[in-house]
Design a protein around this motif. Sequence first.
Motif, PDB file in Angstrom:
ATOM      1  N   ALA A   1       0.854  -1.191   0.000  1.00 41.06           N
ATOM      2  CA  ALA A   1       0.000   0.000   0.000  1.00 41.06           C
ATOM      3  C   ALA A   1       0.890   1.241   0.000  1.00 41.06           C
ATOM      4  O   ALA A   1       1.996   1.223   0.544  1.00 41.06           O
TER       5      ALA A   1
ATOM      6  N   GLU B   1      -4.899   4.925   1.769  1.00 40.31           N
ATOM      7  CA  GLU B   1      -3.903   4.567   0.770  1.00 40.31           C
ATOM      8  C   GLU B   1      -4.016   5.445  -0.471  1.00 40.31           C
ATOM      9  O   GLU B   1      -5.047   6.050  -0.730  1.00 40.31           O
TER      10      GLU B   1
ATOM     11  N   LYS C   1      -6.164   3.264  -5.972  1.00 40.10           N
ATOM     12  CA  LYS C   1      -5.704   2.199  -6.854  1.00 40.10           C
ATOM     13  C   LYS C   1      -5.557   2.689  -8.288  1.00 40.10           C
ATOM     14  O   LYS C   1      -4.804   2.118  -9.063  1.00 40.10           O
TER      15      LYS C   1
ATOM     16  N   GLY D   1      -1.728  -4.713   0.394  1.00 42.63           N
ATOM     17  CA  GLY D   1      -2.617  -3.621  -0.002  1.00 42.63           C
ATOM     18  C   GLY D   1      -3.004  -3.593  -1.460  1.00 42.63           C
ATOM     19  O   GLY D   1      -4.098  -3.177  -1.808  1.00 42.63           O
ATOM     20  N   GLN D   2      -2.114  -4.034  -2.371  1.00 42.46           N
ATOM     21  CA  GLN D   2      -2.437  -3.943  -3.790  1.00 42.46           C
ATOM     22  C   GLN D   2      -2.085  -5.235  -4.517  1.00 42.46           C
ATOM     23  O   GLN D   2      -1.766  -5.233  -5.686  1.00 42.46           O
TER      24      GLN D   2
END
Length: 423
Positions: free
Chosen positions: A95, A236, A239, A335-336
């Motif tokens: 993140a 965060e 995206k 996180g991603q």
Amino acid sequence: MFGREKLKEIFRRHWEVFKTKYSRYRAKVYEEVVQKMLGCGDPKNGYALYVCERCGKDRKKVPFSCKSSFCLSCGKVYTDQWAGRIEGILFRGVAYRHTVLTVPDEVRIYFYRDMRLLAKLMRVGVECLDDVLSTVLRRRVKGGYIVVLQTNGRSGSHNPHLHIIMTSGGISGNKEGEDCWVNLKYLPYEILHKKWQHHLLELLKEQVGTREIRGKIDELYRKYPNGLVANVQRGEVPKRIKELAKYLAKYVVSPPISVSRIINYDGERVKYWYKDHRSGKRKIEEIDVYKFIGRMVQHILPKGMQRIRYYGLHGTAVYEKIRKKLMTILPTNGGQDKETFTVTEMSYRKRVIKTNGQDPFICTRCGGELILWRIWHPKYGVIYDEEERLKTGYNERDKRGRDQDVGDIRHPVLQLSMPGLRV
């Protein structure tokens, strides 16, 4: 609408006089950037010629780009490409946060007088964030940072500050001495503000070191008992990281005062608007043309100094090693970790098609395809000539190139590196 040709007109008419009035800007670094901007799109500075392979009647010259930070066309290309690269270099499973570190008005003048301090500002910003991570997580942590330096405020004034895309956490050693990933769930503003105040003012005390600066530092500690302003995006980085990357890239390649914000130029004065940061309202400012030019060129950095730098886990020398390490130590619910990143760089041909829906390399007479015919450079002369190649008996184009985008064809004879050619 006030376009780039109007901006060129302002500099063509007033640049020489401006330099006589302000000797600081007679330096070569300013002259090179301005002349590149003025010459962008001019075939006199080099071009690639394309000719229809079927009828030979349709011809198109594509001038070399200048890559000047003042050039709107080159800036748009760079913005799109850098945004794509950012997608590709973020670590999967990690993140990120967007952090802004500012410099108080009382000490901005020192960064204007000595631009070498700007490079140190970028490094000290990273040292501050590493310090914050280690303090909050109560262990020594190494984070990753993509740092973008912006030197102008919304009005075009000198206002150095940093935009940083930082990992929300970092690598640290565990009790067994092995590397592990530590997540940062929350970044306390009060710690960040005070840490940034300490690191910035210590930098100035060390690098400037005058009695004047020591007095200002004492004054700033009294004026800001809770630390200096530093903003962190809550949560965060989105995206859709490309949107943030485009936002930041504009600071690197766009003029400090966008031409879209210029309302009028009457030959002596320039009127433009900007959105005031404090009030959030639109403000209109009218200044004489020399002050306007000064607000533009004061943000040109010394040659070789980069506005975008990569530190810590994102450092160029260690990036690949860190990427492989993270694949083994990151938790599966990072996180991603579901994101996939792609790098897409559009050729000149694709950019034109996207903009106006017309293919610039299709013959307007017969519908045939335009092929690269000649490349000319003012210093090296003709460095590629298809006609001469045909005369020597070479009558077959590069087969690999035939199936590619015409704007991306690579010819085996062309070996000279041409960074100014973006077709």
